[in-house]
Design an enzyme around this catalytic site. Structure first.
Site, PDB file in Angstrom:
ATOM      1  N   GLY A 104       0.798  -1.212   0.000  1.00 49.52           N
ATOM      2  CA  GLY A 104       0.000   0.000   0.000  1.00 49.52           C
ATOM      3  C   GLY A 104       0.836   1.271   0.000  1.00 49.52           C
ATOM      4  N   ASP A 133       6.747  -5.435  15.397  1.00 51.92           N
ATOM      5  CA  ASP A 133       5.388  -5.256  15.904  1.00 51.92           C
ATOM      6  C   ASP A 133       5.371  -3.920  16.625  1.00 51.92           C
ATOM      7  OD1 ASP A 133       2.971  -5.210  17.188  1.00 51.92           O
ATOM      8  OD2 ASP A 133       3.228  -7.119  18.237  1.00 51.92           O
ATOM      9  N   ASN A 188       3.795   5.035   9.196  1.00 46.52           N
ATOM     10  CA  ASN A 188       2.735   4.724   8.249  1.00 46.52           C
ATOM     11  C   ASN A 188       1.829   3.592   8.722  1.00 46.52           C
ATOM     12  OD1 ASN A 188       1.506   4.336   5.399  1.00 46.52           O
ATOM     13  ND2 ASN A 188       2.495   2.370   5.815  1.00 46.52           N
ATOM     14  N   ARG A 212     -16.887   5.609  11.457  1.00 52.91           N
ATOM     15  CA  ARG A 212     -15.418   5.564  11.563  1.00 52.91           C
ATOM     16  C   ARG A 212     -14.984   6.074  12.937  1.00 52.91           C
ATOM     17  NH1 ARG A 212     -16.472   3.282   7.593  1.00 52.91           N
ATOM     18  NH2 ARG A 212     -15.379   3.209   5.594  1.00 52.91           N
ATOM     19  N   TYR A 269     -11.429   4.769  14.328  1.00 52.61           N
ATOM     20  CA  TYR A 269     -10.385   5.174  13.381  1.00 52.61           C
ATOM     21  C   TYR A 269     -10.183   6.689  13.422  1.00 52.61           C
ATOM     22  CZ  TYR A 269      -7.892   5.779   8.969  1.00 52.61           C
ATOM     23  OH  TYR A 269      -6.968   6.113   8.011  1.00 52.61           O
TER      24      TYR A 269
END
Length: 258
Positions: A17, A63, A90, A152, A155
């Protein structure tokens, strides 16, 4: 212009991505890329692809929810590559749901990755940037940081925290020569979008893709490469007068939406 030769760039979630596009773009500009991802097989594939193009890249398993692991990887990057000039935070996960439908477990998962993961990266990289006399931190937030988007909740909350974190780190980093900026994309066409449509709208993927594309006033989603180009600019010396900013890359979503 925009030359990144002799600069070491750490990218979290760099295996696919937007992260993969960032790694490739910055490697082409001369940067030595430290690609961090929890999917090490995918990270190795991306590492090899960049090397085949003539770029410098080394993959590490990481991680980002585990601070000890992030701290250890940053030390390994510094020892192996000699500096940590830029950190691109990111790595993140998405979540669909309102406050009423979001479970405590889902909320905790989003918080651990999208907020604590960014905090861990910044905290672990600061000693090295301070030691070398400066550095650049670029966080990936979202237009959801500053506007209400249906379903959302978790998020949006997490990306709002990233935007606020950016300003705080920027002001605290002034005396050490550390810049910290934030990019806020609208919808970007990545593998996540295709997977989301296949999971939630089987048989209607193309119809829903067109619908989601039209939410940007320019009439399309962004591309990972367009976001990578903005990261490239912020990582370069040409952007050394920019810090504490949240820069939208949104096809007019924040300013032109009716």
């Amino acid at each position: 212009m925009f030359d990144l030769s002799n600069k070491v760039v750490v990218v979290t979630g760099g295996a696919r991505g937007i992260g993969a596009a960032v790694c490739r773009r910055l490697a082409r500009a001369g940067g030595s890329i430290a690609l961090l991802d929890i999917n090490f097989q995918a990270a190795e594939r991306e590492q090899n692809a960049i090397r085949q193009e003539g770029g410098q890249c080394r993959a590490w398993y990481c991680d980002i929810t585990d601070y000890g692991a992030v701290e250890a990887v940053m030390a390994c990057v510094f020892d192996a590559l000699g500096s940590v000039d830029t950190l691109v935070n990111n790595a993140a996960i998405a979540h669909v749901g309102s406050v009423a439908t979001t479970t405590e477990q889902e909320f905790a998962k989003v918080t651990n990755v999208n907020i604590k993961g960014v905090f861990h990266g910044i905290k672990a990289v600061l000693p090295f940037m301070e030691q070398q006399g400066g550095g650049c931190i670029i966080n990936l937030a979202s237009v959801a940081s500053d506007t209400g988007i249906p379903m959302r909740f978790a998020y949006s909350m997490s990306k709002g925290a990233v935007s606020a974190m950016t300003r705080s780190v920027a002001v605290d980093g002034l005396s050490a020569g550390i810049r910290c900026n934030c990019i806020a994309p609208a919808r970007v066409h990545t593998p996540f979008v295709d997977e989301y449509l296949a999971r939630h709208y089987p048989g209607r993927e193309q119809e829903m893709f067109r619908t989601l594309s039209k939410t940007q006033p320019v009439g399309r989603m962004g591309t990972a490469e367009e976001v990578a180009a903005l990261v490239h600019y912020l990582a370069s010396d040409e952007a050394r007068f920019i810090t504490g900013a949240t820069l939208p890359i949104d096809g007019g979503f924040m300013t032109l939406k009716p």
